[in-house]
Design a protein around this motif. Sequence first.
Motif, PDB file in Angstrom:
ATOM      1  N   VAL A   2      15.293 -10.410   1.444  1.00 16.72           N
ATOM      2  CA  VAL A   2      14.232  -9.817   2.236  1.00 16.72           C
ATOM      3  C   VAL A   2      13.505  -8.777   1.401  1.00 16.72           C
ATOM      4  CG1 VAL A   2      13.725  -8.427   4.263  1.00 16.72           C
ATOM      5  CG2 VAL A   2      15.486 -10.211   4.380  1.00 16.72           C
ATOM      6  N   GLN A   3      12.192  -8.935   1.276  1.00 13.02           N
ATOM      7  CA  GLN A   3      11.424  -7.929   0.554  1.00 13.02           C
ATOM      8  C   GLN A   3       9.968  -7.948   0.971  1.00 13.02           C
ATOM      9  OE1 GLN A   3      11.165  -8.487  -3.684  1.00 13.02           O
ATOM     10  NE2 GLN A   3      11.031 -10.708  -3.537  1.00 13.02           N
ATOM     11  N   LEU A   4       9.307  -6.820   0.713  1.00 14.08           N
ATOM     12  CA  LEU A   4       7.884  -6.659   0.973  1.00 14.08           C
ATOM     13  C   LEU A   4       7.198  -6.362  -0.344  1.00 14.08           C
ATOM     14  CD1 LEU A   4       8.090  -4.312   4.098  1.00 14.08           C
ATOM     15  CD2 LEU A   4       7.669  -6.768   4.101  1.00 14.08           C
ATOM     16  N   VAL A   5       6.092  -7.030  -0.608  1.00 20.96           N
ATOM     17  CA  VAL A   5       5.379  -6.853  -1.872  1.00 20.96           C
ATOM     18  C   VAL A   5       3.932  -6.478  -1.584  1.00 20.96           C
ATOM     19  CG1 VAL A   5       4.688  -7.893  -4.045  1.00 20.96           C
ATOM     20  CG2 VAL A   5       6.895  -8.504  -3.018  1.00 20.96           C
ATOM     21  N   GLU A   6       3.566  -5.258  -1.985  1.00 22.43           N
ATOM     22  CA  GLU A   6       2.198  -4.782  -1.783  1.00 22.43           C
ATOM     23  C   GLU A   6       1.323  -5.116  -2.976  1.00 22.43           C
ATOM     24  OE1 GLU A   6       4.858  -1.290  -0.224  1.00 22.43           O
ATOM     25  OE2 GLU A   6       4.819  -2.650  -1.940  1.00 22.43           O
ATOM     26  N   SER A   7       0.024  -5.232  -2.717  1.00 20.58           N
ATOM     27  CA  SER A   7      -0.961  -5.417  -3.782  1.00 20.58           C
ATOM     28  C   SER A   7      -2.307  -4.923  -3.283  1.00 20.58           C
ATOM     29  CB  SER A   7      -1.055  -6.893  -4.198  1.00 20.58           C
ATOM     30  OG  SER A   7      -1.496  -7.682  -3.104  1.00 20.58           O
ATOM     31  N   GLY A   8      -3.260  -4.838  -4.206  1.00 19.31           N
ATOM     32  CA  GLY A   8      -4.612  -4.469  -3.818  1.00 19.31           C
ATOM     33  C   GLY A   8      -5.006  -3.051  -4.139  1.00 19.31           C
ATOM     34  N   GLY A   9      -4.058  -2.259  -4.605  1.00 22.99           N
ATOM     35  CA  GLY A   9      -4.404  -0.896  -4.972  1.00 22.99           C
ATOM     36  C   GLY A   9      -5.283  -0.865  -6.212  1.00 22.99           C
ATOM     37  N   GLY A  10      -5.780   0.317  -6.516  1.00 20.51           N
ATOM     38  CA  GLY A  10      -6.615   0.465  -7.696  1.00 20.51           C
ATOM     39  C   GLY A  10      -7.335   1.787  -7.692  1.00 20.51           C
ATOM     40  N   SER A  11      -8.314   1.890  -8.580  1.00 21.60           N
ATOM     41  CA  SER A  11      -9.106   3.106  -8.702  1.00 21.60           C
ATOM     42  C   SER A  11     -10.528   2.837  -8.242  1.00 21.60           C
ATOM     43  CB  SER A  11      -9.114   3.576 -10.155  1.00 21.60           C
ATOM     44  OG  SER A  11      -7.819   3.924 -10.579  1.00 21.60           O
ATOM     45  N   VAL A  12     -11.017   3.681  -7.346  1.00 27.27           N
ATOM     46  CA  VAL A  12     -12.379   3.532  -6.844  1.00 27.27           C
ATOM     47  C   VAL A  12     -13.020   4.911  -6.740  1.00 27.27           C
ATOM     48  CG1 VAL A  12     -11.929   1.435  -5.523  1.00 27.27           C
ATOM     49  CG2 VAL A  12     -11.614   3.668  -4.442  1.00 27.27           C
TER      50      VAL A  12
END
Length: 112
Positions: A2-12
């Motif tokens: 069981v795991q959660l994987v985040e994405s989509g972060g960055g610098s703006v």
Amino acid sequence: QVQLVESGGGSVQAGGSLKLSCVAYGYTISWCEMAWYRQAPGKARESVSSIASDGTTRYADSVKGRFTISRYNDKNTLYLQMNSLKTEDTAVYYCWACSGVWGRGTQVTVST
């Protein structure tokens, strides 16, 4: 596993937008309350937004009207659309599931 994987972060730049995603592996999220938290340097982790299994949403006052949480159960994915970003939104953003599982986080940096 069981795991959660985040994405989509960055610098703006301030005023910009980002969309975070959180994919759940090992279980289905359709029955589960899901949430986004964030932690800025030197500060405690704080709740940003949550969405119940029935779609009921809640937001921190600081992000109301700017952030939108959503879930796509068929893809086992949680989203956070962040608009009109401010420098104070800079933090590591974490995904959380009702089973008590946390993701590792994704960095969001907003500059002037």
